[in-house]
Enzyme design. Structure first.
Site, PDB file in Angstrom:
ATOM      1  N   THR A  36     -16.324 -20.579  20.216  1.00  0.00           N
ATOM      2  CA  THR A  36     -15.672 -19.534  19.775  1.00  0.00           C
ATOM      3  C   THR A  36     -16.468 -17.954  19.810  1.00  0.00           C
ATOM      4  OG1 THR A  36     -17.339 -20.774  18.049  1.00  0.00           O
ATOM      5  CG2 THR A  36     -14.604 -21.328  18.304  1.00  0.00           C
ATOM      6  N   ASP A  57     -23.912 -23.543  28.714  1.00  0.00           N
ATOM      7  CA  ASP A  57     -24.084 -24.312  27.242  1.00  0.00           C
ATOM      8  C   ASP A  57     -25.219 -25.631  26.955  1.00  0.00           C
ATOM      9  OD1 ASP A  57     -22.678 -26.819  26.245  1.00  0.00           O
ATOM     10  OD2 ASP A  57     -20.666 -26.421  26.788  1.00  0.00           O
ATOM     11  N   LYS A 104     -41.105 -27.353  21.844  1.00  0.00           N
ATOM     12  CA  LYS A 104     -42.348 -27.736  22.265  1.00  0.00           C
ATOM     13  C   LYS A 104     -42.984 -27.465  23.191  1.00  0.00           C
ATOM     14  CE  LYS A 104     -43.776 -33.000  23.104  1.00  0.00           C
ATOM     15  NZ  LYS A 104     -42.796 -34.144  24.130  1.00  0.00           N
ATOM     16  N   TYR A 144     -19.063 -32.825  13.308  1.00  0.00           N
ATOM     17  CA  TYR A 144     -19.589 -31.653  12.459  1.00  0.00           C
ATOM     18  C   TYR A 144     -20.691 -32.654  11.292  1.00  0.00           C
ATOM     19  CZ  TYR A 144     -19.824 -27.003  11.067  1.00  0.00           C
ATOM     20  OH  TYR A 144     -21.563 -26.081  10.309  1.00  0.00           O
ATOM     21  N   THR A 174     -20.333 -18.887   4.231  1.00  0.00           N
ATOM     22  CA  THR A 174     -20.676 -17.454   4.807  1.00  0.00           C
ATOM     23  C   THR A 174     -19.230 -16.701   5.666  1.00  0.00           C
ATOM     24  OG1 THR A 174     -22.493 -17.865   5.303  1.00  0.00           O
ATOM     25  CG2 THR A 174     -22.338 -15.834   5.951  1.00  0.00           C
TER      26      THR A 174
HETATM   27  P1  NAD Z   1     -19.060 -19.373  15.298  1.00  0.00           P
HETATM   28  O1  NAD Z   1     -17.893 -20.561  15.950  1.00  0.00           O
HETATM   29  O2  NAD Z   1     -18.065 -18.299  15.058  1.00  0.00           O
HETATM   30  O3  NAD Z   1     -20.227 -19.497  16.262  1.00  0.00           O
HETATM   31  C1  NAD Z   1     -20.844 -20.319  17.079  1.00  0.00           C
HETATM   32  C2  NAD Z   1     -21.000 -19.550  18.666  1.00  0.00           C
HETATM   33  O4  NAD Z   1     -21.626 -21.005  19.093  1.00  0.00           O
HETATM   34  C3  NAD Z   1     -19.998 -19.268  19.186  1.00  0.00           C
HETATM   35  O5  NAD Z   1     -20.618 -18.338  19.571  1.00  0.00           O
HETATM   36  C4  NAD Z   1     -19.508 -19.859  20.738  1.00  0.00           C
HETATM   37  O6  NAD Z   1     -18.913 -19.773  21.569  1.00  0.00           O
HETATM   38  C5  NAD Z   1     -21.224 -20.874  20.787  1.00  0.00           C
HETATM   39  N1  NAD Z   1     -21.223 -22.155  21.173  1.00  0.00           N
HETATM   40  C6  NAD Z   1     -20.366 -23.750  20.353  1.00  0.00           C
HETATM   41  N2  NAD Z   1     -20.561 -24.277  21.573  1.00  0.00           N
HETATM   42  C7  NAD Z   1     -21.501 -24.488  22.374  1.00  0.00           C
HETATM   43  C8  NAD Z   1     -22.185 -24.738  22.992  1.00  0.00           C
HETATM   44  N3  NAD Z   1     -21.594 -26.395  23.515  1.00  0.00           N
HETATM   45  N4  NAD Z   1     -22.728 -24.272  23.983  1.00  0.00           N
HETATM   46  C9  NAD Z   1     -23.134 -23.036  23.712  1.00  0.00           C
HETATM   47  N5  NAD Z   1     -22.743 -22.381  22.619  1.00  0.00           N
HETATM   48  C10 NAD Z   1     -21.827 -22.735  22.340  1.00  0.00           C
HETATM   49  O7  NAD Z   1     -19.385 -20.168  14.029  1.00  0.00           O
HETATM   50  P2  NAD Z   1     -20.451 -19.753  13.072  1.00  0.00           P
HETATM   51  O8  NAD Z   1     -19.918 -19.020  11.400  1.00  0.00           O
HETATM   52  O9  NAD Z   1     -21.090 -18.039  13.327  1.00  0.00           O
HETATM   53  O10 NAD Z   1     -21.870 -20.417  12.989  1.00  0.00           O
HETATM   54  C11 NAD Z   1     -22.791 -20.483  13.721  1.00  0.00           C
HETATM   55  C12 NAD Z   1     -24.266 -21.290  12.738  1.00  0.00           C
HETATM   56  O11 NAD Z   1     -23.973 -21.498  11.976  1.00  0.00           O
HETATM   57  C13 NAD Z   1     -23.476 -22.634  13.529  1.00  0.00           C
HETATM   58  O12 NAD Z   1     -24.180 -23.387  14.095  1.00  0.00           O
HETATM   59  C14 NAD Z   1     -22.666 -22.871  12.173  1.00  0.00           C
HETATM   60  O13 NAD Z   1     -22.355 -24.827  12.852  1.00  0.00           O
HETATM   61  C15 NAD Z   1     -23.689 -22.904  11.207  1.00  0.00           C
HETATM   62  N6  NAD Z   1     -22.916 -22.626   9.838  1.00  0.00           N
HETATM   63  C16 NAD Z   1     -22.460 -21.257  10.394  1.00  0.00           C
HETATM   64  C17 NAD Z   1     -21.574 -21.817   8.353  1.00  0.00           C
HETATM   65  C18 NAD Z   1     -20.651 -20.788   7.911  1.00  0.00           C
HETATM   66  O14 NAD Z   1     -19.734 -20.101   7.245  1.00  0.00           O
HETATM   67  N7  NAD Z   1     -20.243 -19.351   8.908  1.00  0.00           N
HETATM   68  C19 NAD Z   1     -21.612 -22.619   7.351  1.00  0.00           C
HETATM   69  C20 NAD Z   1     -23.243 -23.599   7.748  1.00  0.00           C
HETATM   70  C21 NAD Z   1     -22.670 -23.617   8.552  1.00  0.00           C
END
Ligand code: NAD
Ligand code: UDP
Length: 310
Positions: A36, A57, A104, A144, A174
């Protein structure tokens, strides 16, 4: 100056974080599989000597010498995390194990981007960090929610058993520039629909609530928590306590855009939480942190961004 790994660094939050860390003079390694995330989010950073980007990954192990790790890799939007739910669990759980194993080995401080979803459809309001949550473990959101809950478990077990220096943040919704137009999350959906004159898709009757934090406020909180030397591991809520119904959000966006889009109602997805608001007393007292950007101001910036994108 520190050498810092940001997993998920090409995503919405990750790319803002990489930029802020580089602005502070740190060296940043972005690790992303681009599920994403997008090169466009970090293209302006690629020529900087302090910035590196690896396509990798998080479920596969990696070895690096770093001082800090921010683990953000995981799709965050329901349509994306449900696209391959088993992969989402693997990303959360194996990604956490790989980050913690690395932390670690090299004695790095490690940050986990956890989520308000650990509270599920909450029975207490607003949500405090000592609330254990109300999550359906077998529903469509479980990959999730439970993945993130298990990641928290792993973080605290590595902390207790191996003395790993952890920081766990529970992020509430956010929004801001660099969200993807077709990401499926509510703010980007409504803004893009309003700008394109398409119907505004409210799921259910629109009475469910969320609390929306502007991205710069959240990233300041991340960095402040990582810099904090008290050893407090969290979990720590970060979000903006201003709470709105989805109907209020839609009307606000329609007014700001001056759009003639119609509001339509679609089915409410299963297990969609009815309400959500962070109690941020702990972040205020531990970090002296609270959001500065109102929903009105944040939406103006976000609308400006999507006007250029769409
Ligand atoms: P996003 O989807 O824009 O970003 C996620 C990123 O992780 C992307 O660049 C995607 O390519 C990468 N990714 C996904 N699976 C992967 C894998 N297996 N290996 C390597 N890279 C991988 O989402 P975001 O809004 O930027 O969220 C970032 C983090 O914050 C996430 O962990 C999400 O759960 C957490 N979060 C975000 C929100 C929000 O409102 N934006 C709220 C709660 C938690
Ligand atoms: N939502 C909506 N229309 C949309 C997208 C989302 O009404 O086009 C609702 C969704 O049902 C939820 C809220 O907006 O109640 C927030 O959804 P989002 O996916 O942004 O975040 P989350 O549900 O994970 O908090």
């Amino acid at each position: 100056m520190k050498r810092i790994l940001v997993t998920g660094g090409a995503g919405f939050l990750g790319s803002h974080l990489c930029e802020s860390l580089l602005n502070q003079g740190h060296e940043v390694i972005c690790l992303d599989n681009f599920f994403t995330g997008r090169k466009a989010n970090i293209i302006h950073l690629l020529d900087l000597p302090q910035f590196e980007c690896m396509r990798h990954d998080v479920i596969d192990p990696f070895k690096l010498e770093v001082d800090w790790i921010f683990n953000l890799a995981c799709p965050a939007s329901p349509i994306h995390y449900q696209f391959n739910s088993i992969k989402t669990v693997k990303t959360s759980v194996m990604g956490a194990i790989n980050c913690l194993g690395l932390a670690k080995r090299v004695k790095a401080r490690v940050f986990q981007a956890s989520t308000s979803e650990v509270y599920g459809d909450p029975n207490i309001h607003p949500q405090t960090e000592d609330y254990w949550g109300n999550v359906n473990p077998i529903g469509p959101r479980a990959c999730y929610d439970e993945g993130k809950r298990c990641a928290e478990t792993l973080f605290f077990d590595y902390h207790r058993s191996n003395d790993v220096d952890i920081r766990v943040v529970r992020i509430f919704n956010t929004y801001g520039p660099k969200m993807m137009a077709d990401d499926g999350r509510v703010v980007s959906n409504f803004v893009v629909q309003a700008l394109r004159g398409e119907d505004i898709t409210i799921y259910g009757d629109g009475s469910q609530t969320r609390s929306f934090c502007y991205v710069t406020d959240l990233i300041n909180g991340f960095i402040r928590f990582m810099e904090h030397e008290s050893g407090f591991p969290g979990p720590l809520n970060l979000g903006n306590p201003g709470e709105f119904t989805m109907l209020e959000l839609a009307e606000k966006i329609l007014n700001k855009v001056g759009s003639s889009s119609k509001i339509i109602h679609l089915d409410l997805p299963q297990d969609d939480p009815k309400q959500r608001q962070p109690d941020i007393s702990l972040a205020k007292s531990k970090l002296n942190w609270e959001p500065q950007v109102s929903l009105d101001e944040g939406l103006d910036h976000t609308i400006d961004y999507f006007r250029k994108e769409c």
